[in-house]
Design an enzyme around this catalytic site. Structure first.
Site, PDB file in Angstrom:
ATOM      1  N   SER A 101       8.065  16.708 -11.346  1.00 56.07           N
ATOM      2  CA  SER A 101       8.116  18.058 -11.922  1.00 56.07           C
ATOM      3  C   SER A 101       6.745  18.460 -12.461  1.00 56.07           C
ATOM      4  O   SER A 101       5.852  17.637 -12.617  1.00 56.07           O
ATOM      5  CB  SER A 101       9.157  18.108 -13.050  1.00 56.07           C
ATOM      6  OG  SER A 101       8.714  17.357 -14.167  1.00 56.07           O
ATOM      7  N   ARG A 145       5.707  16.782 -23.543  1.00 51.71           N
ATOM      8  CA  ARG A 145       5.375  16.272 -22.210  1.00 51.71           C
ATOM      9  C   ARG A 145       3.925  16.575 -21.807  1.00 51.71           C
ATOM     10  O   ARG A 145       3.468  16.149 -20.769  1.00 51.71           O
ATOM     11  CB  ARG A 145       6.328  16.849 -21.170  1.00 51.71           C
ATOM     12  CG  ARG A 145       7.759  16.384 -21.359  1.00 51.71           C
ATOM     13  CD  ARG A 145       8.638  16.797 -20.201  1.00 51.71           C
ATOM     14  NE  ARG A 145      10.035  16.632 -20.507  1.00 51.71           N
ATOM     15  CZ  ARG A 145      10.727  15.504 -20.355  1.00 51.71           C
ATOM     16  NH1 ARG A 145      10.130  14.429 -19.895  1.00 51.71           N
ATOM     17  NH2 ARG A 145      12.004  15.447 -20.662  1.00 51.71           N
ATOM     18  N   ASN A 174       4.371   6.686 -11.705  1.00 47.28           N
ATOM     19  CA  ASN A 174       5.124   7.738 -12.376  1.00 47.28           C
ATOM     20  C   ASN A 174       5.790   7.055 -13.563  1.00 47.28           C
ATOM     21  O   ASN A 174       6.858   6.476 -13.421  1.00 47.28           O
ATOM     22  CB  ASN A 174       6.159   8.363 -11.445  1.00 47.28           C
ATOM     23  CG  ASN A 174       6.907   9.497 -12.109  1.00 47.28           C
ATOM     24  OD1 ASN A 174       6.910   9.619 -13.332  1.00 47.28           O
ATOM     25  ND2 ASN A 174       7.565  10.318 -11.320  1.00 47.28           N
ATOM     26  N   HIS A 189       4.595   9.714 -22.123  1.00 49.02           N
ATOM     27  CA  HIS A 189       4.315  10.362 -23.395  1.00 49.02           C
ATOM     28  C   HIS A 189       4.426   9.422 -24.595  1.00 49.02           C
ATOM     29  O   HIS A 189       4.231   9.846 -25.728  1.00 49.02           O
ATOM     30  CB  HIS A 189       5.274  11.537 -23.582  1.00 49.02           C
ATOM     31  CG  HIS A 189       5.586  12.237 -22.310  1.00 49.02           C
ATOM     32  ND1 HIS A 189       4.651  12.986 -21.625  1.00 49.02           N
ATOM     33  CD2 HIS A 189       6.700  12.246 -21.536  1.00 49.02           C
ATOM     34  CE1 HIS A 189       5.198  13.449 -20.511  1.00 49.02           C
ATOM     35  NE2 HIS A 189       6.426  13.002 -20.439  1.00 49.02           N
ATOM     36  N   ARG A 202      20.471  13.235 -11.792  1.00 49.86           N
ATOM     37  CA  ARG A 202      20.049  13.834 -13.067  1.00 49.86           C
ATOM     38  C   ARG A 202      19.337  15.167 -12.861  1.00 49.86           C
ATOM     39  O   ARG A 202      18.586  15.333 -11.918  1.00 49.86           O
ATOM     40  CB  ARG A 202      19.129  12.882 -13.820  1.00 49.86           C
ATOM     41  CG  ARG A 202      17.818  12.617 -13.090  1.00 49.86           C
ATOM     42  CD  ARG A 202      16.920  11.655 -13.820  1.00 49.86           C
ATOM     43  NE  ARG A 202      16.375  12.269 -15.000  1.00 49.86           N
ATOM     44  CZ  ARG A 202      15.131  12.108 -15.415  1.00 49.86           C
ATOM     45  NH1 ARG A 202      14.291  11.340 -14.739  1.00 49.86           N
ATOM     46  NH2 ARG A 202      14.697  12.702 -16.499  1.00 49.86           N
ATOM     47  N   HIS A 215       3.911  12.958 -11.084  1.00 50.27           N
ATOM     48  CA  HIS A 215       5.139  13.473 -11.691  1.00 50.27           C
ATOM     49  C   HIS A 215       5.795  14.420 -10.702  1.00 50.27           C
ATOM     50  O   HIS A 215       5.117  15.290 -10.134  1.00 50.27           O
ATOM     51  CB  HIS A 215       4.850  14.197 -13.005  1.00 50.27           C
ATOM     52  CG  HIS A 215       4.295  13.288 -14.041  1.00 50.27           C
ATOM     53  ND1 HIS A 215       5.085  12.392 -14.723  1.00 50.27           N
ATOM     54  CD2 HIS A 215       3.025  13.094 -14.473  1.00 50.27           C
ATOM     55  CE1 HIS A 215       4.315  11.701 -15.541  1.00 50.27           C
ATOM     56  NE2 HIS A 215       3.067  12.111 -15.409  1.00 50.27           N
ATOM     57  N   ALA A 228       9.374   8.912 -18.681  1.00 52.51           N
ATOM     58  CA  ALA A 228       9.350   9.141 -20.132  1.00 52.51           C
ATOM     59  C   ALA A 228       8.275   8.318 -20.841  1.00 52.51           C
ATOM     60  O   ALA A 228       7.784   8.720 -21.893  1.00 52.51           O
ATOM     61  CB  ALA A 228      10.717   8.840 -20.730  1.00 52.51           C
ATOM     62  N   PRO A 274      11.456   4.853 -16.190  1.00 53.72           N
ATOM     63  CA  PRO A 274      12.865   5.006 -16.517  1.00 53.72           C
ATOM     64  C   PRO A 274      13.505   6.266 -15.951  1.00 53.72           C
ATOM     65  O   PRO A 274      12.887   7.320 -15.884  1.00 53.72           O
ATOM     66  CB  PRO A 274      12.891   5.034 -18.045  1.00 53.72           C
ATOM     67  CG  PRO A 274      11.499   5.248 -18.482  1.00 53.72           C
ATOM     68  CD  PRO A 274      10.609   4.806 -17.382  1.00 53.72           C
ATOM     69  N   ASN A 275      14.735   6.079 -15.529  1.00 55.79           N
ATOM     70  CA  ASN A 275      15.636   7.134 -15.055  1.00 55.79           C
ATOM     71  C   ASN A 275      15.300   7.668 -13.671  1.00 55.79           C
ATOM     72  O   ASN A 275      16.054   8.479 -13.132  1.00 55.79           O
ATOM     73  CB  ASN A 275      15.732   8.284 -16.070  1.00 55.79           C
ATOM     74  CG  ASN A 275      16.280   7.808 -17.388  1.00 55.79           C
ATOM     75  OD1 ASN A 275      17.310   7.140 -17.429  1.00 55.79           O
ATOM     76  ND2 ASN A 275      15.583   8.104 -18.466  1.00 55.79           N
ATOM     77  N   TYR A 321      14.595  18.043 -10.794  1.00 55.64           N
ATOM     78  CA  TYR A 321      14.180  16.963  -9.902  1.00 55.64           C
ATOM     79  C   TYR A 321      14.710  17.081  -8.477  1.00 55.64           C
ATOM     80  O   TYR A 321      14.321  16.292  -7.614  1.00 55.64           O
ATOM     81  CB  TYR A 321      14.594  15.606 -10.491  1.00 55.64           C
ATOM     82  CG  TYR A 321      13.956  15.354 -11.831  1.00 55.64           C
ATOM     83  CD1 TYR A 321      12.613  15.003 -11.926  1.00 55.64           C
ATOM     84  CD2 TYR A 321      14.682  15.492 -13.009  1.00 55.64           C
ATOM     85  CE1 TYR A 321      12.012  14.789 -13.151  1.00 55.64           C
ATOM     86  CE2 TYR A 321      14.089  15.276 -14.244  1.00 55.64           C
ATOM     87  CZ  TYR A 321      12.756  14.930 -14.303  1.00 55.64           C
ATOM     88  OH  TYR A 321      12.158  14.723 -15.525  1.00 55.64           O
ATOM     89  N   ARG A 329       6.784  22.142 -19.050  1.00 53.39           N
ATOM     90  CA  ARG A 329       8.035  21.769 -19.709  1.00 53.39           C
ATOM     91  C   ARG A 329       7.826  21.671 -21.222  1.00 53.39           C
ATOM     92  O   ARG A 329       6.957  22.327 -21.775  1.00 53.39           O
ATOM     93  CB  ARG A 329       8.553  20.478 -19.078  1.00 53.39           C
ATOM     94  CG  ARG A 329       8.920  20.708 -17.601  1.00 53.39           C
ATOM     95  CD  ARG A 329       9.434  19.489 -16.909  1.00 53.39           C
ATOM     96  NE  ARG A 329      10.654  19.015 -17.542  1.00 53.39           N
ATOM     97  CZ  ARG A 329      11.158  17.796 -17.328  1.00 53.39           C
ATOM     98  NH1 ARG A 329      10.545  16.947 -16.527  1.00 53.39           N
ATOM     99  NH2 ARG A 329      12.266  17.424 -17.928  1.00 53.39           N
ATOM    100  N   GLU A 383      -1.680   9.020 -11.360  1.00 55.43           N
ATOM    101  CA  GLU A 383      -0.431   9.351 -12.036  1.00 55.43           C
ATOM    102  C   GLU A 383       0.278  10.446 -11.240  1.00 55.43           C
ATOM    103  O   GLU A 383      -0.357  11.417 -10.821  1.00 55.43           O
ATOM    104  CB  GLU A 383      -0.751   9.847 -13.447  1.00 55.43           C
ATOM    105  CG  GLU A 383       0.445  10.276 -14.244  1.00 55.43           C
ATOM    106  CD  GLU A 383       0.037  10.852 -15.596  1.00 55.43           C
ATOM    107  OE1 GLU A 383       0.810  10.678 -16.540  1.00 55.43           O
ATOM    108  OE2 GLU A 383      -1.035  11.484 -15.698  1.00 55.43           O
TER     109      GLU A 383
END
Length: 145
Positions: A102, A111, A74, A80, A17, A100, A77, A9-10, A22, A107, A98
């Protein structure tokens, strides 16, 4: 070699964003980089982005039947929160990495837990889009052995 790249998502809002986290490159920039890399490496790649957990779970399951050689994921959200994605990755038993964009470990505290990562051979975080290419290279090297 056939690789599935899944984005949660996102991620379709990259470049829009939280640019301080990012960056300014768009999701299409990411797709283009992955496609160009895979073409140069003679890797067949399918790239999927969804904001819906069930779509990601179903695509992981389909990878088993498609004879996919590895998954780069990836979960965003869902990293987690999604035991369903963890279970799907475990069920298909395909090599998975996996990724990511960032440095998630630097963070928010929530996370720091990755359910999807529990079913992955490796996690690459904080390397931006280059992390995807590193993950694909890892799977290619594993495949060629």
């Amino acid at each position: 070699m056939q690789i599935l790249v899944l984005n949660g998502p996102n991620l379709n809002f990259l470049g829009i964003r939280e640019k301080q986290i990012y960056g300014t490159q768009t999701y299409q920039d990411l797709v283009t980089q992955i496609e160009q890399y895979c073409q140069a490496e003679e890797i067949s790649v399918e790239i999927v982005q969804s904001n819906h957990e069930g779509v990601l779970v179903e695509r992981i399951q389909q990878a088993y039947f498609d004879k996919t050689d590895g998954i780069v994921i990836n979960p965003a959200a869902y990293t987690h929160t999604s035991i369903a994605i963890l279970d799907a990755l475990k069920a298909v038993s395909l090599p998975a990495v996996e990724v990511h964009i960032s440095a998630v470990e630097q963070r928010e505290d929530f996370r720091k837990v990755s359910y999807a990562g529990m079913a992955c051979e490796k996690t690459i975080a904080g390397k931006g889009f280059a992390g995807y290419l590193e993950a694909i290279a890892y799977l290619k090297q594993k495949y060629e052995k």
